[in-house]
Design a protein around this motif. Structure first.
Motif, short mmCIF file in Angstrom:
data_model
loop_
_atom_site.label_atom_id
_atom_site.label_comp_id
_atom_site.label_asym_id
_atom_site.label_seq_id
_atom_site.Cartn_x
_atom_site.Cartn_y
_atom_site.Cartn_z
N GLN A 33 46.50 122.37 80.82
CA GLN A 33 47.81 121.87 81.22
C GLN A 33 47.67 121.22 82.42
OE1 GLN A 33 50.90 124.68 80.32
NE2 GLN A 33 49.70 125.70 78.97
N HIS A 45 55.87 120.70 84.29
CA HIS A 45 54.94 120.63 83.37
C HIS A 45 54.62 119.12 82.91
CE1 HIS A 45 53.40 120.44 79.04
NE2 HIS A 45 52.41 121.00 79.58
N THR B 31 57.43 134.77 77.00
CA THR B 31 56.24 135.10 78.31
C THR B 31 56.87 134.70 79.63
OG1 THR B 31 54.42 134.83 76.72
CG2 THR B 31 54.02 134.97 79.00
N TYR B 33 56.26 134.85 84.15
CA TYR B 33 54.93 135.09 84.92
C TYR B 33 55.40 135.29 86.28
CZ TYR B 33 52.32 132.69 81.22
OH TYR B 33 51.69 132.06 79.93
N PHE B 90 56.68 132.15 92.81
CA PHE B 90 57.21 131.54 91.64
C PHE B 90 57.24 132.22 90.41
CE2 PHE B 90 57.73 127.17 93.37
CZ PHE B 90 56.71 127.06 94.25
N GLY B 97 51.49 127.81 73.29
CA GLY B 97 51.17 126.58 73.07
C GLY B 97 51.97 125.17 73.39
N VAL B 98 53.06 125.83 74.48
CA VAL B 98 53.73 125.13 74.96
C VAL B 98 53.99 125.01 76.64
CG1 VAL B 98 56.37 124.34 75.47
CG2 VAL B 98 55.61 124.76 73.20
N GLY B 99 53.93 124.23 77.38
CA GLY B 99 53.95 124.03 78.79
C GLY B 99 55.01 125.11 79.46
N ALA B 100 54.61 125.68 80.50
CA ALA B 100 55.76 126.61 81.28
C ALA B 100 56.61 125.81 81.90
CB ALA B 100 54.73 127.58 82.30
N PHE B 102 58.82 126.18 85.41
CA PHE B 102 58.96 126.98 86.74
C PHE B 102 60.29 127.13 87.37
CE2 PHE B 102 54.57 128.42 88.05
CZ PHE B 102 53.84 127.61 86.83
N GLY B 103 60.57 128.21 88.23
CA GLY B 103 61.64 128.38 88.99
C GLY B 103 61.39 127.52 90.27
#
Lengths: 110, 111
Positions: A33, A45, B31, B33, B90, B97-100, B102-103
Motif C-alpha cells: 500500500q 491511504h 484490526t 494498530y 498513531f 485487503g483494504v487500506g488502513a 489512521f487517526g
C-alpha cells in the motif's frame, strides 16, 4: 523492524513534472500500500496493490509491483503544489502485520 | 463523522508519570494498530489487535500496555514515562485487503 526502504529520501520537482518514488521490501507480502502524510497530520491511504497484480492506476497515481524483485514504485503524474507531502509504502503480510518504509519527502514547487 | 479518533491530540507530561491515549474507530474494522513515529518520521509498528486479541507485540517495553475492551477501541497506557517516549503515536484500523485508516496522531512530549 522496518520492512520497506523508500528512495529517494527526498525529491524536489516543479509543478507539472512527474514524481517517481520507489520502495523495496524483504519478505513475502499479500499486498503493498502507499500512503501520504501531510505535515502534522495522520496518514491517508492512496492505493493498494495485491501481490498478484503488476500495475494499478488511480487518477494521477500509478503503482507498479514486482514481487520477483520485491519492489514497488509510485508515479504521480502532472504534480501539483498540493502533492507536497511525505509518501510511505507499507507491506501487508496478511497476518495483521502492516509495516512501513522510511518514506519519501516530496516537494512540488509552484 | 471521524473514522478513527484518538485523544488527546497533544500530551505534555513529566518523566515518571503514567498516561493513556484513547482510540476509537466507527468503521466496523476487525484490526487495530498502534504505531510510533519518531522525529525522523520512521513509523514503527508497536501492536496490532484483531477482534480484541493481541496479534503483534513488537518488542515494546512492558511499560506500554494496550487494552482493547471491544473491537472498536484500542487504548494505550504508558507507565513511568521516559524522555525517549517522546514521539507521535498513531492509531489505525483496517480490514483484510483494504487500506488502513489512521487517526490524527497524539504528540507526546515527555519533559
Amino acid at each position: 523492524s522496518q520492512q520497506g526502504e523508500e528512495d529517494p529520501q527526498a525529491l524536489s520537482i516543479q509543478e507539472g513534472e512527474n514524481a517517481t518514488m520507489n520502495c523495496s521490501y524483504k519478505t513475502s507480502i499479500n499486498n503493498l500500500q502507499w500512503y501520504r502524510q501531510n505535515s502534522g497530520r495522520g496518514l491517508v491511504h492512496l492505493i493498494l496493490i495485491r501481490s498478484n497484480e503488476r500495475e494499478k492506476h488511480s487518477g494521477r497515481l500509478r503503482v507498479t509491483l514486482d514481487t520477483s524483485k520485491k519492489s514497488s514504485s509510485l508515479l504521480i503524474t502532472a504534480s501539483r503544489a498540493a502533492d507536497t507531502a511525505s509518501y510511505f509504502c507499507a507491506t501487508d503480510a496478511g497476518n495483521n502485520d502492516m509495516r512501513f518504509g522510511a518514506g519519501t519527502r516530496l516537494t512540488v514547487k509552484p | 463523522d471521524t473514522a478513527v479518533s484518538q485523544t488527546p491530540k497533544y500530551l505534555v507530561t513529566q518523566m515518571g508519570n503514567d498516561k493513556s491515549i484513547k482510540c476509537e474507530q466507527n468503521l466496523g474494522h476487525d484490526t487495530m494498530y498502534w504505531y510510533k513515529q519518531d522525529s525522523k518520521k520512521f513509523l514503527k509498528i508497536m501492536f496490532s489487535y484483531n477482534n480484541k486479541e493481541l496479534i503483534i507485540n513488537e518488542t515494546v517495553p512492558n511499560r506500554f500496555s494496550p487494552k482493547s475492551p471491544d473491537k472498536a477501541h484500542l487504548n494505550l497506557h504508558i507507565n513511568s514515562l521516559e524522555l525517549g517516549d517522546s514521539a507521535v503515536y498513531f492509531c489505525a484500523s483496517s480490514r483484510t485487503g483494504v487500506g488502513a485508516f489512521f487517526g490524527q496522531g497524539t504528540r507526546l512530549t515527555v519533559v
